[in-house]
Enzyme design. Structure first.
Site, short mmCIF file in Angstrom:
data_model
loop_
_atom_site.label_atom_id
_atom_site.label_comp_id
_atom_site.label_asym_id
_atom_site.label_seq_id
_atom_site.Cartn_x
_atom_site.Cartn_y
_atom_site.Cartn_z
CG HIS A 190 -7.01 -5.72 16.88
ND1 HIS A 190 -5.96 -4.53 16.45
CD2 HIS A 190 -6.47 -6.63 16.11
CE1 HIS A 190 -5.42 -4.83 15.14
NE2 HIS A 190 -5.76 -6.15 14.80
NE ARG A 297 -5.31 -9.67 13.87
CZ ARG A 297 -6.47 -9.96 13.24
NH1 ARG A 297 -7.30 -11.00 13.42
NH2 ARG A 297 -7.03 -9.28 12.22
NE ARG A 333 -0.43 -10.35 11.97
CZ ARG A 333 -1.43 -9.37 12.09
NH1 ARG A 333 -1.95 -8.64 10.64
NH2 ARG A 333 -2.07 -9.30 13.31
CD GLU A 432 -0.98 -5.01 7.24
OE1 GLU A 432 -2.06 -5.04 7.98
OE2 GLU A 432 0.00 -5.68 7.70
CG ASN A 455 -9.02 -5.71 9.24
OD1 ASN A 455 -9.92 -5.75 8.57
ND2 ASN A 455 -8.75 -6.54 10.02
CG ASP A 456 -3.83 -2.01 9.60
OD1 ASP A 456 -4.12 -1.12 10.03
OD2 ASP A 456 -3.18 -3.03 9.80
NE ARG A 466 -7.83 -1.86 12.64
CZ ARG A 466 -7.12 -2.86 12.32
NH1 ARG A 466 -5.89 -2.93 11.48
NH2 ARG A 466 -7.32 -4.32 12.80
CB CYS A 503 -5.94 -12.35 6.51
SG CYS A 503 -4.64 -11.16 6.66
C1 PEP Z 1 -5.35 -6.14 8.56
O1 PEP Z 1 -4.87 -5.18 8.61
O2 PEP Z 1 -6.40 -6.43 7.74
C2 PEP Z 1 -5.10 -7.27 9.52
C3 PEP Z 1 -5.57 -8.52 9.13
O3 PEP Z 1 -4.46 -6.94 10.23
P1 PEP Z 1 -4.84 -6.53 11.77
O4 PEP Z 1 -6.30 -6.28 11.98
O5 PEP Z 1 -4.07 -7.44 12.92
O6 PEP Z 1 -4.23 -5.19 11.73
MG MG Z 2 -3.17 -4.96 9.71
#
Ligand code: PEP
Ligand code: MG
Length: 575
Positions: A190, A297, A333, A432, A455-456, A466, A503
């Protein structure tokens, strides 16, 4: 001597400035017998005084830049600092035991911290955290050790750190913090994501930055190629000045697209939206021509403070974003706390695997009052714009149904109170977790939209953390396994007449974009700073050719094969 470190390019751009090491020092305390306790009491008073003026300066700055809520943390610290109930026993101890100020301070503070932490009372637990912070500050003055505080930086610097938490990153002021580099981290941690939205060039996962860089070294952060130069030669500096100007010129070229719709070369439209963390990010979205917010977020509203945000405070934030976007879609979200985003004041037990643990919708369905407050404020704000609500980390249909039921109950409650709520709010989920991607056809019958959180999704599908640069080679966005999951989700949505967005950071990746276009993704949501570059890329691609490309890469064997094939195809398509 000039040295080069390589890492992961986390946020684009070139930055050059002096190094500022942001590293928590060790504050070790020894017990020393003293002959003149009054000297120790005077040393303690001196350290308290210095801490007081420092805290007043920080509070002042926080008040100006972050608002009253954030400044309140420092008010609490000042109260602790002036509390005779704490200072009295420390002085008594110095005098009765003939010990040094550091020892008396540490022992007494630790006793209070343990006592408050054991109380079954949230307020007292928060006081324990305040005492810990204040003690650290006084101790640093007694020991003559400087504790770095990035929020007080007032000259241009590059931050050097082992790691930065999301709340550390939120405190960085882009006016002075020109770039950062961290030893650990990945492109989708993040702090990297935030660096992109704050447009601060960053390289993460350099492994050796802290060991190799001293305060005041001259540093170049190359966030385009993932390189960090320490005390470069004049020739290297010249090359980078040139590279920096070329990048600025390129950005000026992209900026011409700011008011243009996003169209492929053959006239097909897609939506380019932005990911934001706070209403303050809206300016970046509008300056970069965002066609909507694809991911707000909301957890950042809950972070960097001592208590949960009230319904009113949340309402104001959501309303500001909805109004600011003037009717354009805003996907909010619901709270996704957990993983690397902690809320210390909730006092949740430490977990072995926080990314697989009690987080996001799991926590919200359990801690219902937190969730209901958020849903109330969201529904109240819904009449101020085009709100879409999205639940994070949905793993099963049951979770989605439960969350939806709660939303409906809150809606009825508000209606009964006479509060108006929009009756046109789309309700979607983040995809995700692989189970949800695989079951997308079933979900598609009940949700209004999907937003793929790569991302997840990548970390869970590849079993590669990650945030861990040592397994970053397995974090493969173009692996056909990921591409096939994305295709399943997009196809499932379209079969039911729903839309599918993305996203995760992959949505703004120049190798992924051609494939995603070909797979039929409807909405691409990314850091605002990637929008114009992506719009420019899309304008050079034809949808039909990308469809054939997508078909081809889905059948490939490795991440690298896909990457190479797309790069070649894009070159050809651009001509
Ligand atoms: C993701 O997991 O792709 C996402 C957009 O959420 P975050 O990065 O906040 O986990
Ligand atoms: Mg996520």
């Amino acid at each position: 001597m000039s040295t080069l470190l390589t890492g992961i390019a986390a946020s684009a751009g070139i930055a050059m400035a002096k190094a500022y090491r942001f590293i928590e020092p060790e504050l070790t305390v020894e017990k020393i017998k003293v002959d003149q306790p009054e000297t120790e009491v005077a040393r303690l008073d001196g350290a308290v005084e210095k801490s007081q003026s420092e805290l007043e300066a920080i509070r002042e700055k926080a008040h100006k830049e972050l608002g009253q809520e954030k400044a309140a943390i420092f008010d609490a610290h000042l109260l602790v600092l002036q509390d005779p109930e704490l200072l009295g026993p420390i002085k008594d101890r110095i005098q009765s035991e003939n010990v040094n100020a550091e020892f008396a301070l540490k022992e007494t503070a630790d006793m209070f911290i343990t006592m408050f932490e054991q109380m079954d009372n949230e307020y007292m637990k928060e006081r324990a955290a305040d005492i810990r912070d204040v003690t650290k500050r006084i101790l640093s003055h007694l020991l003559g050790i400087h504790i770095p505080n990035p929020s007080l930086i007032a000259e241009e610097v590059i931050i050097i750190a082992e790691d930065l938490t999301p709340s550390d990153t939120a405190q960085l002021n882009p006016e002075f913090v020109k770039g950062f580099t961290t030893d650990v981290g990945g492109r989708t941690s993040h702090s990297a994501i935030m660096a992109r939205s704050m447009e601060i060039p960053a390289v993460v996962g350099t492994k050796e930055a802290v060991a190799s860089i001293q305060n005041g070294d001259f540093i170049i952060v190359d966030g385009l190629n993932g390189e960090v130069h320490i005390n470069p030669t004049p020739e290297v500096v010249k090359q980078y000045e040139f590279k920096h100007s070329a990048y600025e010129a390129q950005k000026a070229e992209w900026a011409k697209l700011v008011s243009q719709p996003t169209l492929t070369k053959d006239g097909q439209r897609v939506e380019l939206a932005a990911n934001i963390g706070t209403p303050k990010d809206l300016k970046g979205v509008l300056d970069n021509g965002g066609e909507g917010i694809g991911l707000y977020r909301t957890e950042f509203l809950y972070m960097g403070r001592n208590e949960l945000p009230s319904e009113e405070e949340q309402f104001e934030a959501y309303k500001a974003v909805l109004e600011g976007m003037k009717g354009k879609p805003v996907v909010v979200r619901t709270l996704d706390i957990g993983g690397d985003k902690e809320l210390p004041y909730l006092d949740l037990p430490k977990e072995m695997n926080p990314f697989l643990g009690y987080r996001a919708i799991r926590l919200c369905l359990d801690e219902q009052s937190i969730f209901r407050t958020q849903l109330r404020s969201l529904l109240r704000a819904s009449v101020y714009g085009n709100l879409k609500i999205m639940f994070p980390m949905i793993a099963t249909l049951t979770e989605f149904r439960e969350a939806k039921k709660m939303l409906e109950e809150v809606r009825q409650e508000l209606t009964a109170e006479g509060v108006s709520v929009s009756n046109n709010i789309e309700l979607g989920i983040m995809v995700e977790i692989p189970s949800t991607a695989v079951m997308a056809d079933v979900f598609a019958k009940e949700v209004d939209f999907f937003s793929i959180g790569t991302n997840d999704l990548i970390q869970y599908t590849m079993a590669a953390d990650r945030m861990n640069e040592r397994v970053s080679y397995l974090y493969q966005p173009y692996n056909p396994a990921i591409l096939r999951l994305v295709k399943m989700v997009v196809d499932a949505a379209h079969k039911e007449g729903k839309w599918a967005g993305m996203c995760g950071e992959m949505a703004g990746d120049e190798i992924a974009i051609p494939i995603l276009l070909g797979l039929g993704l409807d909405e691409f949501s990314m850091s605002a700073s990637s929008i114009l570059k992506s719009r420019s890329l899309i304008s050079k691609l034809t949808k039909q050719e990308m469809e054939s490309l997508a078909k081809e890469v889905l059948l490939m064997e490795t991440n690298e094969d896909v990457k190479q094939t797309v790069a070649n195809a894009v070159e050809k398509n651009k001509k």
